[in-house]
Design an enzyme around this catalytic site. Structure first.
Site: not given
Ligand code: NDP
Ligand code: OXD
Length: 311
Positions: A227, A275
């Site tokens: 983000r 994005h």
């Molecule tokens: P998940 O919830 O599956 O995974 C999140 C990961 O981040 C986990 O490994 C988690 O750790 C880690 N995490 C969360 N908080 C912390 C912290 N404080 N310190 C260290 N690690 C942390 O999310 P997704 O993989 O599905 O998606 C991640 C993000 O990607 C979304 O929230 C969105 O912002 C972004 N995104 C962007 C897109 C784009 O097109 N640009 C599309 C889709 C998503 P743990 O394993 O320990 O829980």
């Molecule tokens: C999502 C994104 O969260 O597109 O799916 O960023």
């Protein structure tokens, strides 16, 4: 008998398309667009992208809120979110495969020094660039969730060394894992190409900052597909201008669309993408939202977000 209603909030230009599509996919519900909500008490489900602050609290019988996207920060951004209503998010290979492709593309671009080759082409200069093998390069993934794991698989298949930083301790084959605040400096110090795939939470906001850039090896690269609020914009410009960072690819921004006058558009070391890292076609998006709501109604919810963690 009246069908339970589903309210949809998306950008106005797509509102009728989403309503009609979800209505076709979920005939058991009465799908309504935000501007034609009708009786608020009839609304039991919401499918939203960036709902307006305070908007969802009017629906007193809301049973679930489904994010139209993998991220849920745009839902939690509402300070008056109705308490106790489960928040669902969509995920799956349609999203994560796209993210894996995007990350592999951007990592390879830096690894094989494409910006330098493009600069040589602009000068019609036949000057070779020799790059190390992928096995000599470490890609550090911030976040190893559905997106991070898919990206890791693609990078490992290409031969990169992969390490990851997560909130809790994780053991994933072939990936060196670091976790928590204590693990962050060690993780950064061994990362040549940093990829942010974190959710936006109070803990991760502003994490791409001066101090953390300074902990990376000099000349590291940044790819942010998490983000825009993960990044401190001024700190990135300073790190690029000083040479601490060699380049950055940004897919997400504090303001989207990125304003035309924003300096990121024209910075020679920044690549901007709008994005699109994991942008799905709307039909697939509609199907994933419909599946999430139907699974919830069947008592087998998927993608339920932990409100305490914020992701
Ligand atoms: P998940 O919830 O599956 O995974 C999140 C990961 O981040 C986990 O490994 C988690 O750790 C880690 N995490 C969360 N908080 C912390 C912290 N404080 N310190 C260290 N690690 C942390 O999310 P997704 O993989 O599905 O998606 C991640 C993000 O990607 C979304 O929230 C969105 O912002 C972004 N995104 C962007 C897109 C784009 O097109 N640009 C599309 C889709 C998503 P743990 O394993 O320990 O829980
Ligand atoms: C999502 C994104 O969260 O597109 O799916 O960023």
């Amino acid at each position: 008998m009246n069908r339970p209603a589903l309210i949809i909030h998306v950008p106005p230009a797509r509102a009728e398309w989403w309503r009609a599509t979800l209505q076709e996919l979920l005939p058991e519900l009465d799908c309504r667009s935000w501007d034609a909500a009708g009786d608020p008490a009839a609304i039991e489900y919401a499918a939203v992208w960036r709902p307006p602050a305070g908007g969802l609290r009017w629906f007193s019988n809301l049973r679930a809120i489904c994010s139209i996207g993998a991220g849920v920060d745009h839902v939690f951004a509402d300070p008056q979110l109705p308490p106790g209503v489960p928040i669902l998010r969509i995920s799956g290979p349609e999203l994560s495969q796209r993210m894996a492709e995007y990350v592999a593309l951007q990592v390879l671009r830096y690894h094989r020094r494409m910006p330098a080759l493009e600069e040589r082409q602009a000068r019609a200069a036949w000057e070779a660039v020799i790059t190390p093998l992928a096995s000599a390069r470490t890609v550090g993934l911030m976040g190893l969730g559905s997106m991070g794991r898919a990206a890791a698989r693609a990078l490992l298949a290409l031969g990169f060394r992969v390490c990851a930083w997560t909130r809790s301790a994780r053991t994933v084959e072939a990936i060196e894992n670091f976790h928590g605040r204590d693990g962050l400096p060690v993780f950064l110090a061994c990362t040549d190409i940093l990829v942010c795939l974190l959710p936006l939470t109070a803990e991760t906001s502003g994490i791409l900052n001066r101090e953390n850039f300074a902990t990376l090896p000099r000349g590291a690269y940044l790819i942010n597909a998490g983000r825009g609020e993960h990044l401190i914009d001024d700190d990135l410009i300073a790190a690029l201008d000083s040479g601490q960072l060699a380049g950055a690819t940004l897919d997400v921004f504090r303001t989207e669309p990125l304003p035309a006058e924003h300096r990121f558009w024209r910075h020679p070391k920044i690549t901007v993408t709008p994005h699109v890292a994991s942008l799905i076609d709307p039909l697939t998006g509609g199907r994933l939202v419909a599946e999430a709501i139907r699974a919830f109604r069947a008592g087998q919810p998927t993608g339920v977000v932990d409100p305490a963690r914020g992701y």
